[in-house]
Design a protein around this motif. Structure first.
Motif, mmCIF file in Angstrom:
data_model
loop_
_atom_site.group_PDB
_atom_site.id
_atom_site.type_symbol
_atom_site.label_atom_id
_atom_site.label_comp_id
_atom_site.label_asym_id
_atom_site.label_seq_id
_atom_site.Cartn_x
_atom_site.Cartn_y
_atom_site.Cartn_z
ATOM 1 N N GLU A 25 0.804 -1.209 0.000
ATOM 2 C CA GLU A 25 0.000 0.000 0.000
ATOM 3 C C GLU A 25 0.844 1.269 0.000
ATOM 4 O OE1 GLU A 25 -0.476 -2.574 1.945
ATOM 5 O OE2 GLU A 25 -0.223 -2.081 4.054
ATOM 6 N N ARG A 26 2.154 1.141 0.225
ATOM 7 C CA ARG A 26 3.016 2.311 0.206
ATOM 8 C C ARG A 26 3.785 2.447 -1.109
ATOM 9 N NH1 ARG A 26 6.496 2.706 5.580
ATOM 10 N NH2 ARG A 26 7.076 4.636 4.526
ATOM 11 N N GLN A 27 3.612 1.479 -1.999
ATOM 12 C CA GLN A 27 4.253 1.580 -3.305
ATOM 13 C C GLN A 27 3.625 2.717 -4.104
ATOM 14 O OE1 GLN A 27 6.822 -0.321 -4.389
ATOM 15 N NE2 GLN A 27 6.918 -1.247 -2.371
ATOM 16 N N TYR A 28 4.405 3.335 -4.927
ATOM 17 C CA TYR A 28 3.902 4.478 -5.687
ATOM 18 C C TYR A 28 4.710 4.645 -6.956
ATOM 19 C CZ TYR A 28 2.492 9.216 -6.795
ATOM 20 O OH TYR A 28 2.008 10.320 -7.446
ATOM 21 N N ARG A 29 4.017 4.896 -8.047
ATOM 22 C CA ARG A 29 4.741 5.138 -9.297
ATOM 23 C C ARG A 29 3.875 5.961 -10.231
ATOM 24 N NH1 ARG A 29 3.926 0.755 -13.708
ATOM 25 N NH2 ARG A 29 2.124 -0.416 -12.971
ATOM 26 N N ASP A 30 4.528 6.666 -11.132
ATOM 27 C CA ASP A 30 3.829 7.407 -12.180
ATOM 28 C C ASP A 30 3.642 6.492 -13.378
ATOM 29 O OD1 ASP A 30 3.640 9.908 -10.903
ATOM 30 O OD2 ASP A 30 5.719 10.364 -11.396
ATOM 31 N N ILE A 31 2.594 6.741 -14.127
ATOM 32 C CA ILE A 31 2.348 5.952 -15.330
ATOM 33 C C ILE A 31 1.630 6.813 -16.357
ATOM 34 C CG2 ILE A 31 0.127 5.034 -14.508
ATOM 35 C CD1 ILE A 31 0.835 2.399 -15.891
ATOM 36 N N GLU A 32 2.045 6.713 -17.594
ATOM 37 C CA GLU A 32 1.366 7.419 -18.675
ATOM 38 C C GLU A 32 0.108 6.645 -19.065
ATOM 39 O OE1 GLU A 32 2.337 10.348 -19.823
ATOM 40 O OE2 GLU A 32 4.095 10.357 -18.504
ATOM 41 N N SER A 33 -0.932 7.376 -19.449
ATOM 42 C CA SER A 33 -2.204 6.719 -19.750
ATOM 43 C C SER A 33 -2.097 5.658 -20.851
ATOM 44 C CB SER A 33 -3.280 7.753 -20.092
ATOM 45 O OG SER A 33 -2.864 8.636 -21.101
ATOM 46 N N PRO A 34 -1.319 5.866 -21.940
ATOM 47 C CA PRO A 34 -1.209 4.795 -22.946
ATOM 48 C C PRO A 34 -0.595 3.527 -22.366
ATOM 49 C CG PRO A 34 -0.458 6.884 -23.862
ATOM 50 C CD PRO A 34 -0.598 7.083 -22.381
ATOM 51 N N LYS A 35 0.365 3.708 -21.468
ATOM 52 C CA LYS A 35 0.995 2.549 -20.850
ATOM 53 C C LYS A 35 0.031 1.827 -19.918
ATOM 54 C CE LYS A 35 4.806 1.241 -17.944
ATOM 55 N NZ LYS A 35 5.854 1.711 -17.059
ATOM 56 N N LEU A 36 -0.779 2.594 -19.201
ATOM 57 C CA LEU A 36 -1.790 1.975 -18.346
ATOM 58 C C LEU A 36 -2.715 1.089 -19.174
ATOM 59 C CD1 LEU A 36 -3.834 3.539 -15.482
ATOM 60 C CD2 LEU A 36 -5.031 2.378 -17.326
ATOM 61 N N LEU A 37 -3.129 1.583 -20.327
ATOM 62 C CA LEU A 37 -4.013 0.811 -21.197
ATOM 63 C C LEU A 37 -3.325 -0.463 -21.691
ATOM 64 C CD1 LEU A 37 -5.654 3.675 -23.295
ATOM 65 C CD2 LEU A 37 -6.691 2.361 -21.429
ATOM 66 N N ARG A 38 -2.032 -0.362 -22.005
ATOM 67 C CA ARG A 38 -1.307 -1.539 -22.466
ATOM 68 C C ARG A 38 -1.201 -2.593 -21.371
ATOM 69 N NH1 ARG A 38 2.153 2.332 -24.906
ATOM 70 N NH2 ARG A 38 3.741 1.998 -23.305
ATOM 71 N N GLU A 39 -0.885 -2.138 -20.153
ATOM 72 C CA GLU A 39 -0.750 -3.082 -19.044
ATOM 73 C C GLU A 39 -2.098 -3.708 -18.706
ATOM 74 O OE1 GLU A 39 1.320 -1.670 -15.629
ATOM 75 O OE2 GLU A 39 3.062 -0.957 -16.780
ATOM 76 N N TYR A 40 -3.153 -2.909 -18.790
ATOM 77 C CA TYR A 40 -4.486 -3.448 -18.527
ATOM 78 C C TYR A 40 -4.828 -4.507 -19.579
ATOM 79 C CZ TYR A 40 -9.522 -3.681 -17.770
ATOM 80 O OH TYR A 40 -10.811 -4.129 -17.523
ATOM 81 N N ALA A 41 -4.535 -4.211 -20.842
ATOM 82 C CA ALA A 41 -4.820 -5.157 -21.920
ATOM 83 C C ALA A 41 -4.014 -6.438 -21.754
ATOM 84 C CB ALA A 41 -4.511 -4.520 -23.275
ATOM 85 N N ALA A 42 -2.843 -6.322 -21.097
ATOM 86 C CA ALA A 42 -2.001 -7.496 -20.871
ATOM 87 C C ALA A 42 -2.447 -8.298 -19.655
ATOM 88 C CB ALA A 42 -0.543 -7.069 -20.701
#
Length: 315
Positions: free
Chosen positions: A151-168
């Motif tokens: 719960e303390r992990q934190y990172r930035d992510i670009e929206s296109p990358k979020l979509l790619r990871e979700y699709a994966a």
């Protein structure tokens, strides 16, 4: 070579895939044990729950790939380069990771027991809940490596990358900060964005049904026409959000902040609105919206068009 050819040749008994180049390929749960992928390149590859035990991955290159739950036990990963790779709950026991270069990657819950990380470099890597018994850290560089709880992990992510990871296949994006606003029409059902930060994102027409958005900060979000049915929005900050004609049926809005939000013509049948904050909120023609116990109402237009000056607390 594409996934179909790779699997066909592997099934025929071939094991030498030295220098293979795979891009944007789905190999979920496949068996590639004992294969030779020396000097291979893997970009945007989904190998979730795959079997790569005893594989030769020396000097291979990995980028933006999902290896969640992968079995790498006994594999040779000497000199491997990994950039932005998900290895959550992966089986990496007894592997050779000497001289590996791993950055911006997630190894939370991974089993690294007996792994050799001599001369390796780990930069911005999450190792919370990982099994590190008998790991060899000889001359290993650990830079911004986190052993904190998830719960303390934190990172930035670009929206296109979020979509790619979700699709994966990835669904857990808790506590992240999403950069980039365009997620219009995206299917993100059952995604976990709890405590995430999304400033003025465009999620209009998107599918967020059954999503976990508890505690998320979504100020100025465009959620017009979005499907948020049965979504968990408890404690979420939706100040200034556009929720016109959104579907909030069965959603949990307990403790949510809806100050300045527009929920006109929104379907709120069965939504939990206990302790919700309504300041300068537009609820005109919202279907089934009832202010729950402990709700705070001030300068708000309710579904029948009446303006409530307030302040008023619902008992």
């Amino acid at each position: 070579m594409d996934a179909e050819e790779l699997l066909r040749r592997y099934a025929a008994g071939e094991r030498d895939f030295t220098g293979l180049n795979l891009i944007n390929t789905d190999l979920t749960a496949v068996n590639l044990s004992n294969a030779d992928f020396k000097n291979a390149e893997f970009r945007m590859v989904n190998l979730r729950n795959a079997n790569l035990s005893r594989a030769n991955l020396k000097n291979s290159y990995w980028e933006e790939s999902n290896l969640q739950g992968v079995n790498l036990r006994g594999s040779d990963l000497e000199g491997v380069v990994m950039r932005d790779v998900i290895l959550e709950n992966a089986e990496i026991a007894d592997t050779n990771l000497s001289n590996a270069d791993i950055s911006e990657s997630n190894l939370m819950g991974a089993n690294l027991s007996g792994a050799n990380l001599s001369e390796a470099s780990l930069y911005i890597v999450g190792l919370s809940s990982a099994n590190l018994e008998r790991v060899i850290f000889r001359n290993t560089i650990l830079d911004e490596v986190s052993f904190d709880s998830p719960e303390r992990q934190y990172r930035d992510i670009e929206s296109p990358k979020l979509l790619r990871e979700y699709a994966a296949g990835e669904r857990n994006f808790a506590g992240i900060r999403v950069n980039g606003r365009s997620l219009s029409g995206a299917d993100l059902s059952r995604i976990n964005l709890s405590k995430a930060i999304l400033i003025a994102p465009n999620l209009s027409g998107g599918n967020l049904s059954n999503a976990n958005l508890s505690g998320a900060k979504m100020l100025g979000a465009n959620l017009s026409g979005a499907n948020l049915s049965r979504a968990n929005l408890s404690g979420a900050d939706l100040s200034g959000a556009n929720l016109i004609r959104a579907n909030l049926k069965g959603a949990n809005l307990k403790d949510a902040i809806l100050s300045g939000a527009d929920l006109s013509e929104t379907d709120c049948e069965g939504a939990n609105t206990d302790n919700v904050i309504l300041v300068a909120t537009n609820l005109r023609a919202a279907k089934g919206f009832n202010s729950g116990v402990g709700a705070f109402v001030c300068k708000t237009t309710i579904p029948d068009g009446e303006f409530i000056e307030g302040p008023d607390w619902v008992e």
